[in-house]
Design a protein around this motif. Structure first.
Motif, PDB file in Angstrom:
ATOM      1  N   ASN A 208       0.814  -1.219   0.000  1.00 44.85           N
ATOM      2  CA  ASN A 208       0.000   0.000   0.000  1.00 44.85           C
ATOM      3  C   ASN A 208       0.843   1.263   0.000  1.00 44.85           C
ATOM      4  OD1 ASN A 208      -2.893  -1.129   0.425  1.00 44.85           O
ATOM      5  ND2 ASN A 208      -1.673  -2.172   1.983  1.00 44.85           N
ATOM      6  N   GLN A 209       1.899   1.249  -0.763  1.00 41.60           N
ATOM      7  CA  GLN A 209       2.694   2.449  -0.988  1.00 41.60           C
ATOM      8  C   GLN A 209       2.706   2.726  -2.490  1.00 41.60           C
ATOM      9  OE1 GLN A 209       6.207   2.503  -2.364  1.00 41.60           O
ATOM     10  NE2 GLN A 209       7.228   0.763  -1.382  1.00 41.60           N
ATOM     11  N   PRO A 210       3.032   3.936  -2.921  1.00 41.82           N
ATOM     12  CA  PRO A 210       2.804   4.303  -4.328  1.00 41.82           C
ATOM     13  C   PRO A 210       3.630   3.550  -5.357  1.00 41.82           C
ATOM     14  CG  PRO A 210       3.903   6.080  -3.112  1.00 41.82           C
ATOM     15  CD  PRO A 210       3.441   5.094  -2.105  1.00 41.82           C
ATOM     16  N   ILE A 233      -4.854   2.293  -9.578  1.00 41.70           N
ATOM     17  CA  ILE A 233      -4.340   2.632  -8.249  1.00 41.70           C
ATOM     18  C   ILE A 233      -3.101   3.511  -8.377  1.00 41.70           C
ATOM     19  CG2 ILE A 233      -3.333   1.704  -6.129  1.00 41.70           C
ATOM     20  CD1 ILE A 233      -5.059  -0.774  -6.502  1.00 41.70           C
ATOM     21  N   ALA A 234      -2.228   3.158  -9.324  1.00 39.63           N
ATOM     22  CA  ALA A 234      -1.029   3.963  -9.539  1.00 39.63           C
ATOM     23  C   ALA A 234      -1.394   5.385  -9.970  1.00 39.63           C
ATOM     24  CB  ALA A 234      -0.142   3.304 -10.595  1.00 39.63           C
ATOM     25  N   TRP A 237      -2.699   7.306  -6.984  1.00 41.64           N
ATOM     26  CA  TRP A 237      -1.591   7.720  -6.113  1.00 41.64           C
ATOM     27  C   TRP A 237      -0.896   8.957  -6.678  1.00 41.64           C
ATOM     28  CZ3 TRP A 237       0.179   7.302  -1.407  1.00 41.64           C
ATOM     29  CH2 TRP A 237      -0.099   6.184  -0.634  1.00 41.64           C
ATOM     30  N   TYR A 238      -0.462   8.859  -7.921  1.00 43.51           N
ATOM     31  CA  TYR A 238       0.367   9.931  -8.472  1.00 43.51           C
ATOM     32  C   TYR A 238      -0.453  11.143  -8.874  1.00 43.51           C
ATOM     33  CZ  TYR A 238       4.123   6.655  -8.055  1.00 43.51           C
ATOM     34  OH  TYR A 238       5.047   5.793  -7.517  1.00 43.51           O
TER      35      TYR A 238
END
Length: 258
Positions: A208-210, A233-234, A237-238
């Protein structure tokens, strides 16, 4: 006559001038340029030839590790924006730009776009070395376009975040701390080994980190494998990092130049 000798007539003109200036600064800073190109390649060769034989990923290790090294290359290169921005803020050049009515968004945007260009070149070089040592992607044209798009969003987001750090830091040396932080994050991810092989207590962070969804998206697209919701998801995040970083740099620039 330099690009800055004549004021551009529009914000777009300002931005183009600042992109050219930032690109020239990159070309003159040979040490940083070589580091951003050489470090990811050295790490890839190190992992493939020294550690790859001892790591079981269910496939050829070079096939597994290249997407992770691409991500490391992009993130490391983007983080170099931080000390460059700090140097601008401390050497008086920004005051000259403001006297010419050049906007802060153009100054920072110039560094971000130059970072994107620099990192795309570095990523292409890393891919080329990957081909030489056995990486064989099976991506279609659409997959390659998706890889380029997702990676570009990540590079721009990390470059804007680095610019925010550069505005916060008082010296280029302090801003370099962001580089070490960004270099560390890909390690507790799926970049070099599958997350399930790590100690159980780190699974939550690694999943669960980018960087993990970015790497999984690139790996799946390049190897023509199911990607699930990793690309979205990516991008979430970004996209979030980019939005926060743009707002932060606007406020921080005004504070530093008030």
């Amino acid at each position: 006559m330099s690009d800055l000798a004549i004021r551009p007539a529009s914000p777009v003109g300002d931005l183009l001038v600042m992109v050219r200036r930032a690109t020239r600064l990159t070309m003159r800073n040979g040490d940083a340029l070589i580091s951003s190109l050489a470090l990811p390649i050295m790490l890839m060769l190190l992992f493939v030839y020294l550690f790859g034989g001892a790591i079981n990923t269910g496939t050829e290790y070079v096939t597994y590790v290249v997407p992770g090294v691409i991500t490391l290359c992009a993130s490391f290169g983007a983080s170099l924006t931080a000390p460059i921005v700090t140097n601008d803020m401390t050497n008086g050049i920004v005051d000259r730009f403001r006297s010419m009515d050049v906007r802060g968004t153009a100054v920072l945007g110039g560094h971000v776009f130059a970072s994107a260009g620099r990192n795309l070149v570095a990523t292409t070089l890393v891919l080329g070395v990957g081909f030489l040592i056995g990486f064989r992607p099976s991506a279609s044209l659409l997959d390659w376009l998706a890889v380029a798009g997702i990676l570009l969003v990540a590079i721009v987001a990390l470059s804007w975040a680095a610019a925010a750090v550069g505005l916060l830091a008082k010296t280029p040396e302090a801003a370099n701390g962001f580089t070490f932080f960004v270099m560390f994050l890909p390690y507790p991810s799926s970049a070099f080994v599958p997350v399930e092989t790590m100690p159980s207590w780190i699974h939550g962070f690694a999943d669960n980190q980018p960087f993990t969804p970015l790497i999984e998206a690139l790996r799946g697209l390049l190897l023509d494998k199911p990607v699930g919701n990793s690309p979205w998801i990516a991008l979430a995040w970004y996209g979030g990092i980019l939005a926060v970083a743009v707002l932060a740099t606007g406020r921080l620039f005004k504070r530093r130049t008030a």
